[in-house]
Design a protein around this motif. Sequence first.
Motif, mmCIF file in Angstrom:
data_model
loop_
_atom_site.group_PDB
_atom_site.id
_atom_site.type_symbol
_atom_site.label_atom_id
_atom_site.label_comp_id
_atom_site.label_asym_id
_atom_site.label_seq_id
_atom_site.Cartn_x
_atom_site.Cartn_y
_atom_site.Cartn_z
ATOM 1 N N PHE A 148 -30.300 71.046 161.498
ATOM 2 C CA PHE A 148 -29.063 71.718 161.104
ATOM 3 C C PHE A 148 -29.269 72.452 159.785
ATOM 4 C CE2 PHE A 148 -28.904 67.594 159.073
ATOM 5 C CZ PHE A 148 -28.454 67.886 157.799
ATOM 6 N N ILE A 149 -28.331 73.362 159.487
ATOM 7 C CA ILE A 149 -28.261 74.007 158.177
ATOM 8 C C ILE A 149 -26.823 73.859 157.708
ATOM 9 C CG2 ILE A 149 -28.365 76.157 156.869
ATOM 10 C CD1 ILE A 149 -30.588 77.112 158.647
ATOM 11 N N ASP A 150 -26.653 73.323 156.515
ATOM 12 C CA ASP A 150 -25.334 73.145 155.916
ATOM 13 C C ASP A 150 -25.060 74.362 155.027
ATOM 14 O OD1 ASP A 150 -23.004 72.356 154.699
ATOM 15 O OD2 ASP A 150 -23.759 70.404 154.056
ATOM 16 N N TYR A 151 -24.051 75.135 155.387
ATOM 17 C CA TYR A 151 -23.757 76.370 154.653
ATOM 18 C C TYR A 151 -22.721 76.181 153.552
ATOM 19 C CZ TYR A 151 -26.612 79.073 157.811
ATOM 20 O OH TYR A 151 -27.679 79.581 158.499
ATOM 21 N N LYS A 152 -22.388 74.946 153.217
ATOM 22 C CA LYS A 152 -21.372 74.702 152.180
ATOM 23 C C LYS A 152 -21.798 75.274 150.835
ATOM 24 C CE LYS A 152 -19.597 70.645 154.456
ATOM 25 N NZ LYS A 152 -19.756 69.202 154.578
ATOM 26 N N GLN A 153 -23.092 75.222 150.527
ATOM 27 C CA GLN A 153 -23.571 75.754 149.250
ATOM 28 C C GLN A 153 -23.307 77.246 149.123
ATOM 29 O OE1 GLN A 153 -27.679 74.646 149.252
ATOM 30 N NE2 GLN A 153 -27.287 72.685 148.268
ATOM 31 N N LEU A 154 -23.269 77.942 150.264
ATOM 32 C CA LEU A 154 -23.031 79.388 150.231
ATOM 33 C C LEU A 154 -21.551 79.751 150.337
ATOM 34 C CD1 LEU A 154 -25.922 80.642 152.525
ATOM 35 C CD2 LEU A 154 -25.828 80.612 150.030
ATOM 36 N N GLY A 155 -20.693 78.749 150.535
ATOM 37 C CA GLY A 155 -19.269 79.032 150.606
ATOM 38 C C GLY A 155 -18.700 79.037 152.015
ATOM 39 N N LEU A 156 -19.464 78.613 153.015
ATOM 40 C CA LEU A 156 -18.959 78.511 154.386
ATOM 41 C C LEU A 156 -18.919 77.031 154.737
ATOM 42 C CD1 LEU A 156 -18.148 79.806 157.124
ATOM 43 C CD2 LEU A 156 -20.548 79.735 157.748
ATOM 44 N N ARG A 157 -17.723 76.509 154.959
ATOM 45 C CA ARG A 157 -17.599 75.088 155.257
ATOM 46 C C ARG A 157 -17.932 74.840 156.722
ATOM 47 N NH1 ARG A 157 -11.759 73.911 153.234
ATOM 48 N NH2 ARG A 157 -11.555 75.895 154.272
ATOM 49 N N HIS A 158 -19.214 74.974 157.028
ATOM 50 C CA HIS A 158 -19.675 74.764 158.394
ATOM 51 C C HIS A 158 -21.134 74.325 158.368
ATOM 52 C CE1 HIS A 158 -19.768 75.171 162.726
ATOM 53 N NE2 HIS A 158 -20.886 75.836 162.621
ATOM 54 N N ILE A 159 -21.459 73.465 159.312
ATOM 55 C CA ILE A 159 -22.844 73.052 159.497
ATOM 56 C C ILE A 159 -23.267 73.577 160.856
ATOM 57 C CG2 ILE A 159 -24.424 71.108 159.745
ATOM 58 C CD1 ILE A 159 -22.522 69.490 157.971
ATOM 59 N N LEU A 160 -24.324 74.357 160.882
ATOM 60 C CA LEU A 160 -24.848 74.902 162.135
ATOM 61 C C LEU A 160 -25.939 73.971 162.639
ATOM 62 C CD1 LEU A 160 -24.876 77.238 164.191
ATOM 63 C CD2 LEU A 160 -26.640 78.301 162.781
ATOM 64 N N TYR A 161 -25.711 73.408 163.826
ATOM 65 C CA TYR A 161 -26.657 72.471 164.425
ATOM 66 C C TYR A 161 -27.547 73.193 165.435
ATOM 67 C CZ TYR A 161 -23.896 68.711 162.385
ATOM 68 O OH TYR A 161 -23.259 67.879 161.503
#
Length: 183
Positions: A53-66
């Motif tokens: 997965f990639i957690d995009y919270k650090q970039l400002g998108l509250r989503h984890i792409l699995y």
Amino acid sequence: CFSPQAFDKTVAKDSSLAVGYFQRGFVHLQLEMFEEALSDYHMAFSHLRQNPFIDYKQLGLRHILYAWEVLYSTAAVQCHLQQWQEARGTLEKAVVWRPERRTAILDLALERVQDRLLLEPMLVPLRELFRPRKKEVEELDSKDFLGKPKVISSIIPNDEYIGFEPLRPQKQGFYEPSADALR
């Protein structure tokens, strides 16, 4: 509602943004541009770089792409293209990427593919948008760290030009020091 051109700009700015390809794949699928959707999902999976997965919270998108979601959506496109064997193989690959004890959705998808029924792709929740932190947005304004340029010394007498410029054409006698300067 969605336009692939907006996601084209996104992936042009960051060509390794897996979620950009993932979302553009969904839009292409909705527009029945199946080959483009399949290509986008393949790009999204490759940009996960073997990560589950990639957690995009650090970039400002509250989503984890699995990874399993990307593979599931890839299988959905393959179903639309009548590539049933490929879809089955993709779903079996997704089972490997899916966390244990939570494969019910993939088991159901395998049954649907076996019965040659279409799958609905996964997507980033519609209300989720990139929202960079306020501090990061404030830092986007350009800052002048050096100030205005000022001529301190020049080999040209009486030079009052402030700034930078390319070489000026030479004028006869202009660059020779005055008699006062020689004294």
